[in-house]
Design a protein around this motif. Structure first.
Motif, PDB file in Angstrom:
ATOM      1  N   LYS A  68       0.609   4.743   1.727  1.00 48.85           N
ATOM      2  CA  LYS A  68      -0.300   5.415   2.663  1.00 48.85           C
ATOM      3  C   LYS A  68      -0.205   6.936   2.632  1.00 48.85           C
ATOM      4  O   LYS A  68      -1.164   7.620   2.971  1.00 48.85           O
ATOM      5  CB  LYS A  68      -0.033   4.927   4.086  1.00 48.85           C
ATOM      6  N   ARG A  80     -10.366  -6.918   8.284  1.00 50.64           N
ATOM      7  CA  ARG A  80     -11.148  -6.929   7.027  1.00 50.64           C
ATOM      8  C   ARG A  80     -10.157  -6.779   5.882  1.00 50.64           C
ATOM      9  O   ARG A  80      -8.971  -6.611   6.108  1.00 50.64           O
ATOM     10  CB  ARG A  80     -12.165  -5.794   7.073  1.00 50.64           C
ATOM     11  N   GLY A 109      -8.060  -5.011   3.009  1.00 44.41           N
ATOM     12  CA  GLY A 109      -7.498  -3.677   2.886  1.00 44.41           C
ATOM     13  C   GLY A 109      -8.153  -2.924   1.745  1.00 44.41           C
ATOM     14  O   GLY A 109      -8.597  -3.504   0.760  1.00 44.41           O
ATOM     15  N   ASP A 110      -8.212  -1.623   1.911  1.00 39.79           N
ATOM     16  CA  ASP A 110      -8.669  -0.737   0.852  1.00 39.79           C
ATOM     17  C   ASP A 110      -7.572   0.304   0.682  1.00 39.79           C
ATOM     18  O   ASP A 110      -7.352   1.088   1.599  1.00 39.79           O
ATOM     19  CB  ASP A 110      -9.989  -0.089   1.279  1.00 39.79           C
ATOM     20  N   PRO A 111      -6.762   0.270  -0.350  1.00 36.69           N
ATOM     21  CA  PRO A 111      -6.987  -0.300  -1.678  1.00 36.69           C
ATOM     22  C   PRO A 111      -6.349  -1.668  -1.956  1.00 36.69           C
ATOM     23  O   PRO A 111      -6.388  -2.104  -3.103  1.00 36.69           O
ATOM     24  CB  PRO A 111      -6.341   0.736  -2.592  1.00 36.69           C
ATOM     25  N   TYR A 140      -5.726  -9.125   8.470  1.00 36.05           N
ATOM     26  CA  TYR A 140      -4.850  -8.364   7.583  1.00 36.05           C
ATOM     27  C   TYR A 140      -3.684  -7.873   8.419  1.00 36.05           C
ATOM     28  O   TYR A 140      -3.878  -7.069   9.335  1.00 36.05           O
ATOM     29  CB  TYR A 140      -5.679  -7.244   6.972  1.00 36.05           C
ATOM     30  N   ASN A 186      -5.656  -5.314  10.792  1.00 34.19           N
ATOM     31  CA  ASN A 186      -7.005  -4.922  10.423  1.00 34.19           C
ATOM     32  C   ASN A 186      -7.826  -6.204  10.345  1.00 34.19           C
ATOM     33  O   ASN A 186      -7.282  -7.284  10.130  1.00 34.19           O
ATOM     34  CB  ASN A 186      -7.021  -4.186   9.085  1.00 34.19           C
ATOM     35  N   ASP A 195       0.855  -1.179   0.000  1.00 33.75           N
ATOM     36  CA  ASP A 195       0.000   0.000   0.000  1.00 33.75           C
ATOM     37  C   ASP A 195       0.899   1.239   0.000  1.00 33.75           C
ATOM     38  O   ASP A 195       2.037   1.161   0.431  1.00 33.75           O
ATOM     39  CB  ASP A 195      -0.839  -0.059   1.287  1.00 33.75           C
ATOM     40  N   GLY A 254      -6.041   6.832   4.067  1.00 33.69           N
ATOM     41  CA  GLY A 254      -6.532   5.454   4.083  1.00 33.69           C
ATOM     42  C   GLY A 254      -5.762   4.566   3.107  1.00 33.69           C
ATOM     43  O   GLY A 254      -5.805   3.346   3.201  1.00 33.69           O
TER      44      GLY A 254
HETATM   45  N1  GLY Z   1      -4.937   0.286   3.083  1.00 36.01           N
HETATM   46  C1  GLY Z   1      -4.978   0.336   4.486  1.00 36.01           C
HETATM   47  C2  GLY Z   1      -6.182  -0.184   5.082  1.00 36.01           C
HETATM   48  O1  GLY Z   1      -7.049  -0.751   4.438  1.00 36.01           O
HETATM   49  O2  GLY Z   1      -6.309  -0.056   6.283  1.00 36.01           O
END
Ligand code: GLY
Ligand code: AMP
Length: 427
Positions: A199, A272, A274-276, A254, A270, A197, A211
């Motif tokens: 950040k 769930r 990850g986003d993205p 995660y 995390n 990622d 995020g």
């Molecule tokens: N990309 C970081 C997150 O989903 O927390």
């Protein structure tokens, strides 16, 4: 599928290969996806064989528990397991009990004790809100006075409300970041392809934490040996410690990691996708993800990680003012044009479609443009070809997602090194 971001759009697209998908509440992207229904009905009123909860907040609030109480299969931990993300102090305490390598830390509710601890650290300093802050509650800085001011504004409640009334202060880790997502069935786990990622808001890892501004997969440094070490030394001991505490963790775990000189260390968990990261990992996975997710939810995972092919690069397009104060309302053009590039998919997040039919900016992270290709170079070219076809006023994006590694380049300078050289945390 519960959620409304680009992550949920990507999950819906991936699951729709082998399942009928209903998304709540979804977004203009999910409602335009073949094989996907978008509904405003609350999750508890939807009839489905499997519930996949995208964001952390409903998990922390116990949505998975409510669904399971009604006999539903859920990919997502109950409120007990979701504390891994809902409280950084809980996460650090559990990781320490499990013997997982992680940054030295302490948690504080009082400014004087926190400042005394900061004084004893060599710096750079890492100050985190204990509670949820949408990825924005972490300051990494080389500036002692900035760290103190941050502690004060978090503990007073001014910066993040109650989520900040306890802070975790950590030693800063050096290295390259890696996101490794595991599907867990309470006892066993399988890992998804590794991702990285980006950040920070701007090129070269400058500006505030967000995020996430983009991601890519695979990650050249994440060899099978590195992934194996993360599974054996970090993920498995964590799942075992959860079980010891009576927590039946079924969902995505995660691990945010720092790969440094003395091996991988855990930065955060995390609970769930990850986003993205999801927008880079899922398009690479072949095979029946719906069946795999159901197996995790039903406690019957096998040994095999999902197969993956090629490479994927995703670039987040963010609203003007993101992350501090996104400005919404601008008209978004060119999404369809971007989608015509070979290998490119545009996932929606903060978009809305008004009565006039125009697509508009409705949130901080607006779209994610993913390119898949044979290798990272091709995936990256395609993603940026797609990005170049989208426009809205004040559109922010990084131009260096998955840029080839170079000395002093973006990939070589994450974490503490970025803080030291970048005056990190500046708006
Ligand atoms: N990309 C970081 C997150 O989903 O927390
Ligand atoms: P977190 O929400 O805990 O993942 O933190 C957000 C980002 O802050 C991470 O992805 C890292 O870039 C950075 N970060 C967090 N903790 C540390 C640490 N102990 N050392 C260096 N960087 C960190």
């Amino acid at each position: 599928m519960v959620g409304s971001g680009a992550r949920e759009h990507a999950l819906a697209v991936a699951l729709a290969h082998t399942a009928s998908v209903v998304v709540t509440p979804g977004n203009p992207g999910t409602s335009g996806t073949a094989g996907v229904d978008t509904t405003t009905a609350p999750a508890l009123e939807v009839d489905a064989d499997l519930f996949v909860v995208g964001p952390e907040a409903p998990l922390v609030d116990g949505l998975a528990d409510e669904l399971r109480a009604r006999g539903r299969a859920v990919l997502g931990p109950g409120a007990d397991g979701a504390r891994l993300e809902g409280s950084k102090a809980f996460m650090k305490e559990l990781a320490t009990a499990a013997g997982v390598p992680t940054a030295a830390w302490a948690s504080f509710e009082r400014v004087d004790a926190a400042v005394a601890y900061l004084r004893d650290l060599p710096g750079p300093y890492v100050v985190k809100t204990d509670g949820l802050a949408a990825g924005k509650g972490v300051l990494v800085t080389a500036d002692f006075d900035e760290a103190v001011a941050d502690v004060e504004s978090k503990l007073s409640g001014a910066a993040f409300g109650d989520a900040g009334r306890r802070v975790v202060i950590e030693e800063a880790l050096e290295g390259v970041e890696l996101s490794l997502l595991a599907l867990c069935d309470g006892e066993r786990l399988v890992v998804l392809p590794p991702a990285q990622d980006h950040k920070r808001l701007t090129d070269g890892d400058f500006g505030p934490n967000t995020g996430g501004m983009g991601a890519f997969s695979p990650v050249p440094g994440a060899t099978d040996a590195v992934v194996g070490a993360v599974v054996d030394e970090i993920l498995q001991p964590t799942l075992a410690e959860l079980r010891r505490r009576g927590i039946d963790y079924r969902g995505v775990l995660y691990a945010g990691l720092m790969l440094g000189a003395d091996g991988p260390k855990l930065v955060e968990y995390n609970v769930r996708f990850g986003d993205p990261e999801a927008q880079a990992v899922l398009p690479r996975c072949t095979g029946d993800l719906a069946e795999l997710f159901l197996a995790a939810a039903e406690g019957r995972l096998g040994d095999d990680s999902p197969a993956a092919e090629g490479a994927a690069v995703c670039v987040v397009l963010a609203a003007p003012g993101y992350p501090a104060a996104p400005v919404t309302g601008g008209v978004v053009d060119g999404v369809d044009r971007a989608g015509t590039v070979e290998g490119v998919t545009v996932y929606h997040a903060g978009t809305s479609r008004g009565r006039d039919g125009a697509l508009r900016v409705a949130g901080g992270r607006v779209l994610t443009v993913t390119g898949v290709g044979a290798d990272l170079r091709e995936a990256r070219e395609r993603a940026y070809d797609g990005v170049g076809r989208v426009r809205f006023d004040g559109m922010q994006f990084r131009t260096d997602i998955a840029a080839p590694a170079r000395p002093g380049g973006a990939r070589a300078r994450t974490g503490a090194a970025a803080a030291r050289s970048a005056g990190a945390g500046a708006p």
